[in-house]
Write an enzyme that holds these catalytic residues in place. Structure first.
Site, PDB file in Angstrom:
ATOM      1  N   HIS A 174      56.847  24.733  83.262  1.00 56.98           N
ATOM      2  CA  HIS A 174      55.654  24.318  83.820  1.00 56.98           C
ATOM      3  C   HIS A 174      54.485  25.062  83.485  1.00 56.98           C
ATOM      4  O   HIS A 174      54.451  26.370  83.879  1.00 56.98           O
ATOM      5  CB  HIS A 174      56.115  24.262  85.272  1.00 56.98           C
ATOM      6  CG  HIS A 174      54.933  23.515  86.342  1.00 56.98           C
ATOM      7  ND1 HIS A 174      54.415  22.187  85.936  1.00 56.98           N
ATOM      8  CD2 HIS A 174      54.183  23.984  87.205  1.00 56.98           C
ATOM      9  CE1 HIS A 174      53.551  22.086  86.925  1.00 56.98           C
ATOM     10  NE2 HIS A 174      53.101  23.258  87.807  1.00 56.98           N
ATOM     11  N   SER A 175      53.408  24.586  83.554  1.00 57.65           N
ATOM     12  CA  SER A 175      52.270  24.969  83.115  1.00 57.65           C
ATOM     13  C   SER A 175      52.420  25.972  81.896  1.00 57.65           C
ATOM     14  O   SER A 175      52.580  25.457  81.119  1.00 57.65           O
ATOM     15  CB  SER A 175      51.748  25.657  84.602  1.00 57.65           C
ATOM     16  OG  SER A 175      50.204  26.036  84.455  1.00 57.65           O
ATOM     17  N   VAL A 176      51.939  27.175  82.164  1.00 57.01           N
ATOM     18  CA  VAL A 176      52.034  28.291  81.140  1.00 57.01           C
ATOM     19  C   VAL A 176      53.462  28.375  80.733  1.00 57.01           C
ATOM     20  O   VAL A 176      53.595  28.597  79.605  1.00 57.01           O
ATOM     21  CB  VAL A 176      51.616  29.665  81.445  1.00 57.01           C
ATOM     22  CG1 VAL A 176      52.382  30.398  82.688  1.00 57.01           C
ATOM     23  CG2 VAL A 176      51.514  30.313  80.156  1.00 57.01           C
ATOM     24  N   ALA A 220      55.509  25.709  80.262  1.00 54.27           N
ATOM     25  CA  ALA A 220      55.466  24.913  79.200  1.00 54.27           C
ATOM     26  C   ALA A 220      55.195  25.265  78.085  1.00 54.27           C
ATOM     27  O   ALA A 220      55.853  25.000  76.908  1.00 54.27           O
ATOM     28  CB  ALA A 220      54.701  23.510  79.459  1.00 54.27           C
ATOM     29  N   SER A 253      55.726  20.475  81.185  1.00 54.85           N
ATOM     30  CA  SER A 253      55.345  19.957  82.640  1.00 54.85           C
ATOM     31  C   SER A 253      53.861  20.555  82.869  1.00 54.85           C
ATOM     32  O   SER A 253      53.712  21.788  82.926  1.00 54.85           O
ATOM     33  CB  SER A 253      56.412  20.277  83.636  1.00 54.85           C
ATOM     34  OG  SER A 253      55.640  19.935  84.988  1.00 54.85           O
TER      35      SER A 253
END
Length: 247
Positions: A92-94, A96, A120
């Protein structure tokens, strides 16, 4: 050389289970604990493995990475033989970006690829960054940006000393995210699923959808809740993971 003790640093909750192993990479400034509540939600066919990156929790004395390529290499070296067999990656975020880079490197090096990549809350890596960069902002400006995202625990807002201890790790993760420069490559040889929050100020639907250019087998799912939609959508997301893995 990877040993059981070094692998434990990366997988603090262990790696027992019989289902597909899903290695989960956290958002900026977060530890493996953000996925602790996911464990046991996947039934017998999915084993959730939160990944602990350097610089946080029990690894707090280690220097966090600032370079995305070095971080991906470290993950592959640290997890070693865990990245074989029936496994998939989620970030998720970084996280990802980290999951994507790990998957891409494994393929480039001829290693056993993941069954699936789940990303994500981050724009596709081939897109230019058009937003205000956060990593070098003055503290007050950075706090304001994080509060707008909903990603700063209240305790850090109340305790300035705790905030100052937290910021170097956060800035390191933001540097990983913001300094990545995409190198085009062939399509990923495995399915890709993209997830995101409706109204996420850091990743709109078009930026999420652009991930689908990277794999011939892809799908996009969005949910209410902004950048941190995952906080209230765990079971729904896990069901998407299970469904996509069974497809």
């Amino acid at each position: 050389m990877t040993t059981a003790s070094t692998t434990q640093h990366w997988l603090p909750y262990g790696s027992t289970g019989t289902g597909t192993r899903l290695f989960c990479f956290p958002h900026a400034g977060a530890s493996a604990a953000v996925y602790a509540g996911w464990r046991g939600t996947g039934g017998d066919d999915l084993t959730i493995l939160p990944v602990q990156l350097p610089g946080r929790a029990a690894r707090g004395r280690e220097t966090p990475h600032h370079d995305p390529d070095a971080l991906a290499d470290d993950v592959i070296g640290g997890l070693g033989p865990e990245l074989t067999g029936d496994y998939a990656l989620f970030g998720h975020s970084v996280g990802a970006l980290v999951a994507y880079l790990v998957a891409r490197r494994i393929v480039e090096r001829g290693g056993p690829p993941p069954r699936h990549l789940f990303v994500s809350g981050r724009p596709a890596p081939q897109l230019p960054n058009t937003r205000r960069e956060l990593r070098a902002l003055p503290t007050d400006d950075l706090v304001q940006e994080l509060r707008a995202l909903g990603g700063l625990p209240d305790v850090l807002l109340k305790e300035r000393s705790l905030l100052e201890m937290f910021l170097p790790l956060l800035r390191a993760d933001l540097t990983v995210n913001e300094t990545y420069r995409h190198v085009p490559g062939p399509p990923l040889p495995f399915p890709l699923t993209v997830l995101g929050g409706i109204g996420d100020p850091r990743a709109d639907e078009a930026e999420l959808a652009a991930w689908q250019e990277l794999s011939a087998d892809s799908a996009l799912f969005t949910y209410p809740g902004g950048h941190f939609y995952l906080d209230t959508r765990v079971q729904e997301v896990v069901e998407v993971v299970r469904t996509r893995l069974s497809g």
